[in-house]
Design a protein around this motif. Sequence first.
Motif, PDB file in Angstrom:
ATOM      1  N   LYS A  23       0.831  -1.206   0.000  1.00 61.52           N
ATOM      2  CA  LYS A  23       0.000   0.000   0.000  1.00 61.52           C
ATOM      3  C   LYS A  23       0.867   1.258   0.000  1.00 61.52           C
ATOM      4  CE  LYS A  23      -4.170  -1.918   2.128  1.00 61.52           C
ATOM      5  NZ  LYS A  23      -5.049  -1.943   3.326  1.00 61.52           N
ATOM      6  N   GLU A  24       1.925   1.215   0.782  1.00 60.83           N
ATOM      7  CA  GLU A  24       2.836   2.366   0.830  1.00 60.83           C
ATOM      8  C   GLU A  24       3.519   2.580  -0.510  1.00 60.83           C
ATOM      9  OE1 GLU A  24       5.455   1.493   4.054  1.00 60.83           O
ATOM     10  OE2 GLU A  24       4.006   2.095   5.609  1.00 60.83           O
ATOM     11  N   LEU A  25       3.932   1.475  -1.139  1.00 55.90           N
ATOM     12  CA  LEU A  25       4.572   1.570  -2.451  1.00 55.90           C
ATOM     13  C   LEU A  25       3.571   2.080  -3.486  1.00 55.90           C
ATOM     14  CD1 LEU A  25       6.924   1.130  -4.393  1.00 55.90           C
ATOM     15  CD2 LEU A  25       6.264  -1.278  -4.557  1.00 55.90           C
ATOM     16  N   ALA A  26       2.337   1.581  -3.427  1.00 55.55           N
ATOM     17  CA  ALA A  26       1.303   2.030  -4.368  1.00 55.55           C
ATOM     18  C   ALA A  26       1.073   3.529  -4.237  1.00 55.55           C
ATOM     19  CB  ALA A  26       0.004   1.263  -4.126  1.00 55.55           C
ATOM     20  N   GLN A  27       1.007   4.011  -3.011  1.00 53.06           N
ATOM     21  CA  GLN A  27       0.813   5.451  -2.775  1.00 53.06           C
ATOM     22  C   GLN A  27       1.987   6.252  -3.323  1.00 53.06           C
ATOM     23  OE1 GLN A  27       0.216   5.510   1.463  1.00 53.06           O
ATOM     24  NE2 GLN A  27      -1.908   4.789   1.321  1.00 53.06           N
ATOM     25  N   LYS A  28       3.188   5.709  -3.139  1.00 49.21           N
ATOM     26  CA  LYS A  28       4.395   6.395  -3.624  1.00 49.21           C
ATOM     27  C   LYS A  28       4.385   6.480  -5.149  1.00 49.21           C
ATOM     28  CE  LYS A  28       8.206   5.336  -1.468  1.00 49.21           C
ATOM     29  NZ  LYS A  28       9.481   4.649  -1.074  1.00 49.21           N
ATOM     30  N   ILE A  29       3.979   5.393  -5.807  1.00 46.58           N
ATOM     31  CA  ILE A  29       3.908   5.369  -7.275  1.00 46.58           C
ATOM     32  C   ILE A  29       2.892   6.383  -7.780  1.00 46.58           C
ATOM     33  CG2 ILE A  29       3.141   3.960  -9.248  1.00 46.58           C
ATOM     34  CD1 ILE A  29       4.417   1.535  -7.734  1.00 46.58           C
ATOM     35  N   LYS A  36       4.404  11.040 -13.594  1.00 54.61           N
ATOM     36  CA  LYS A  36       3.353  11.763 -14.318  1.00 54.61           C
ATOM     37  C   LYS A  36       3.951  12.596 -15.446  1.00 54.61           C
ATOM     38  CE  LYS A  36      -0.069  12.201 -10.577  1.00 54.61           C
ATOM     39  NZ  LYS A  36       0.577  11.425  -9.522  1.00 54.61           N
ATOM     40  N   GLU A  37       5.061  13.269 -15.144  1.00 54.58           N
ATOM     41  CA  GLU A  37       5.711  14.142 -16.130  1.00 54.58           C
ATOM     42  C   GLU A  37       6.241  13.340 -17.316  1.00 54.58           C
ATOM     43  OE1 GLU A  37       7.386  17.602 -17.872  1.00 54.58           O
ATOM     44  OE2 GLU A  37       5.891  17.358 -16.280  1.00 54.58           O
ATOM     45  N   VAL A  38       6.875  12.223 -17.035  1.00 52.47           N
ATOM     46  CA  VAL A  38       7.447  11.391 -18.108  1.00 52.47           C
ATOM     47  C   VAL A  38       6.339  10.813 -18.981  1.00 52.47           C
ATOM     48  CG1 VAL A  38       8.721   9.256 -18.587  1.00 52.47           C
ATOM     49  CG2 VAL A  38       9.600  10.887 -16.903  1.00 52.47           C
ATOM     50  N   LYS A  39       5.249  10.419 -18.381  1.00 50.69           N
ATOM     51  CA  LYS A  39       4.133   9.891 -19.153  1.00 50.69           C
ATOM     52  C   LYS A  39       3.599  10.956 -20.115  1.00 50.69           C
ATOM     53  CE  LYS A  39      -0.290   7.493 -18.754  1.00 50.69           C
ATOM     54  NZ  LYS A  39      -1.349   6.983 -17.866  1.00 50.69           N
ATOM     55  N   GLU A  40       3.443  12.169 -19.636  1.00 60.41           N
ATOM     56  CA  GLU A  40       2.957  13.259 -20.492  1.00 60.41           C
ATOM     57  C   GLU A  40       3.947  13.566 -21.610  1.00 60.41           C
ATOM     58  OE1 GLU A  40      -0.052  14.734 -20.560  1.00 60.41           O
ATOM     59  OE2 GLU A  40      -0.499  13.136 -19.126  1.00 60.41           O
ATOM     60  N   ARG A  41       5.225  13.541 -21.271  1.00 56.32           N
ATOM     61  CA  ARG A  41       6.260  13.809 -22.285  1.00 56.32           C
ATOM     62  C   ARG A  41       6.290  12.719 -23.349  1.00 56.32           C
ATOM     63  NH1 ARG A  41      11.487  16.931 -20.279  1.00 56.32           N
ATOM     64  NH2 ARG A  41      10.608  18.295 -18.677  1.00 56.32           N
ATOM     65  N   THR A 417       4.951   2.131 -21.369  1.00 59.78           N
ATOM     66  CA  THR A 417       4.342   0.833 -21.058  1.00 59.78           C
ATOM     67  C   THR A 417       4.632   0.441 -19.613  1.00 59.78           C
ATOM     68  OG1 THR A 417       4.516   0.120 -23.357  1.00 59.78           O
ATOM     69  CG2 THR A 417       4.279  -1.614 -21.709  1.00 59.78           C
ATOM     70  N   ALA A 418       5.857   0.673 -19.161  1.00 60.11           N
ATOM     71  CA  ALA A 418       6.205   0.362 -17.768  1.00 60.11           C
ATOM     72  C   ALA A 418       5.383   1.215 -16.800  1.00 60.11           C
ATOM     73  CB  ALA A 418       7.699   0.582 -17.539  1.00 60.11           C
ATOM     74  N   LEU A 419       5.212   2.492 -17.122  1.00 63.58           N
ATOM     75  CA  LEU A 419       4.421   3.372 -16.257  1.00 63.58           C
ATOM     76  C   LEU A 419       2.972   2.910 -16.186  1.00 63.58           C
ATOM     77  CD1 LEU A 419       5.891   6.830 -17.308  1.00 63.58           C
ATOM     78  CD2 LEU A 419       6.087   5.757 -15.052  1.00 63.58           C
ATOM     79  N   GLU A 420       2.419   2.488 -17.307  1.00 69.46           N
ATOM     80  CA  GLU A 420       1.053   1.962 -17.317  1.00 69.46           C
ATOM     81  C   GLU A 420       0.952   0.733 -16.408  1.00 69.46           C
ATOM     82  OE1 GLU A 420      -1.946   3.097 -19.904  1.00 69.46           O
ATOM     83  OE2 GLU A 420      -0.924   4.405 -18.481  1.00 69.46           O
ATOM     84  N   TRP A 425      -0.875  -1.729 -11.341  1.00 68.53           N
ATOM     85  CA  TRP A 425      -0.569  -2.444 -10.092  1.00 68.53           C
ATOM     86  C   TRP A 425      -0.979  -1.604  -8.895  1.00 68.53           C
ATOM     87  CZ3 TRP A 425       2.460  -1.264  -5.872  1.00 68.53           C
ATOM     88  CH2 TRP A 425       2.673  -2.311  -4.956  1.00 68.53           C
ATOM     89  N   ALA A 426      -0.659  -0.318  -8.910  1.00 65.58           N
ATOM     90  CA  ALA A 426      -0.956   0.542  -7.760  1.00 65.58           C
ATOM     91  C   ALA A 426      -2.456   0.668  -7.541  1.00 65.58           C
ATOM     92  CB  ALA A 426      -0.332   1.916  -7.985  1.00 65.58           C
TER      93      ALA A 426
END
Length: 428
Positions: A23-29, A36-41, A417-420, A425-426
């Motif tokens: 849960k802590e890791l999910a919140q961190k992600i 978020k920035e890399v996904k938009e870029r 794809t990795a970010l998705e 998972w989160a």
Amino acid sequence: MKQLVLTITACVLIACSGNKANKELAQKILADQDFKEVKERALKVVKTGFNAGDGYGEVWIRDYNTFIELSAEVFDKETLKENLLVFFRLQGDDGNIIDGFIPKEKAVQTEGGYEYIFNDLEPNYAGHKNTVETDHETSLVQAVYKYIKKTGDTAILNVQVGNATVAECMEQSMEFLMNHRWSEKYGLIYGATTADWGDVQHTHPWGVYITDDTVYCVDIYDNAMLLIALDNMMELIPETKGKWQTIRDDIAKNSMKVLWDEANQKFIPHVYLDKSPYPEDFNENEIYYHGGTAVAIEAGLLNKKQIKTALDKMVANVKASGAGSIGLTMYPPYPEWAFENKGMYPYGYQNGGDWTWFGGRMIQQLIKYGFVQEAYEQMKPMTDRVIKNDGFFEWYTVDNKPEGSGTFRGSAGVLYTALEQFYYWAHE
């Protein structure tokens, strides 16, 4: 009974601890602003086209295969499908698939340059093929699979290209590998001697064409790519299973039998059809291939324990070399004399350069196999440098300096794809 109660209590405590950590890791992600920035870029950079990056004029199949899912977020499916069909229209009579295509008006033949390929079926583009590689056919099958999974457009399989459907063309491309790149000795496909997944052979100053001096070998990258492609094809076209399932299973078995070094828990870089081109006092098996190992994991060749060992070795290699991420092609690199191409110096280009294009694929597999915490830790250096250097660079030097195209769409694609996967998972 007392012992049993204690055991059950311990298991519950471990489970609760694990749930809390998840849960802590999910919140961190979910809170990670860099993600978020890399996904938009990534979405922004892929809108600008389909060539590999700003340093390239061509659309390459090995690149397109790694960002077609990202492209599907911003382009309509007809545009994506047309790119795939160009590769099929320029397919050779023997089933081979071109490396890349370029508008005909830009296909200017120069001395020592690419030998362009034309076909009456394709009025707008010319192709070319880097013949030292053995992943064009497998990359195209994988790209069609990703396209269909992303868009639901199974109708592409029935599109007629000349005298065959796309489905038939896909199977013909697999038959090309069986007929023209098959080693009976090892029961695996072969290619020229390159650095891991690279497209530059050890001989010749450029190194992209098979010559009389080419030394052939089997390696894990090419064969893992074939396994993935065969799995994809059999899922899309179930009627091919009767012919290809046994072939696929034999390639998987032979990959581990021939290329896996059990004692050192790693893949042997090359097993030569004849003999090694390198001196006897050079121990090539000291080199650890990061990219080929990541693709072998994707092909399902390693179990969870072996994957963790692979990650530990990659992390140790990054530390020993001083590189920025597990995208490090290999460690140690080949010596300066091992490749005629001057760009293949130690830690240069594909000889120990650090490529997010493959590091991101390892991240995807870590998430898939449950190593999400480790994946998050190894992802951070890759997303950090996208923002720091304001771009998705082709590769990085051993001291983490960007090189090559700054809009390398393959890097954007694998990170996206990795970010998705992280976000899925989160949320789950």
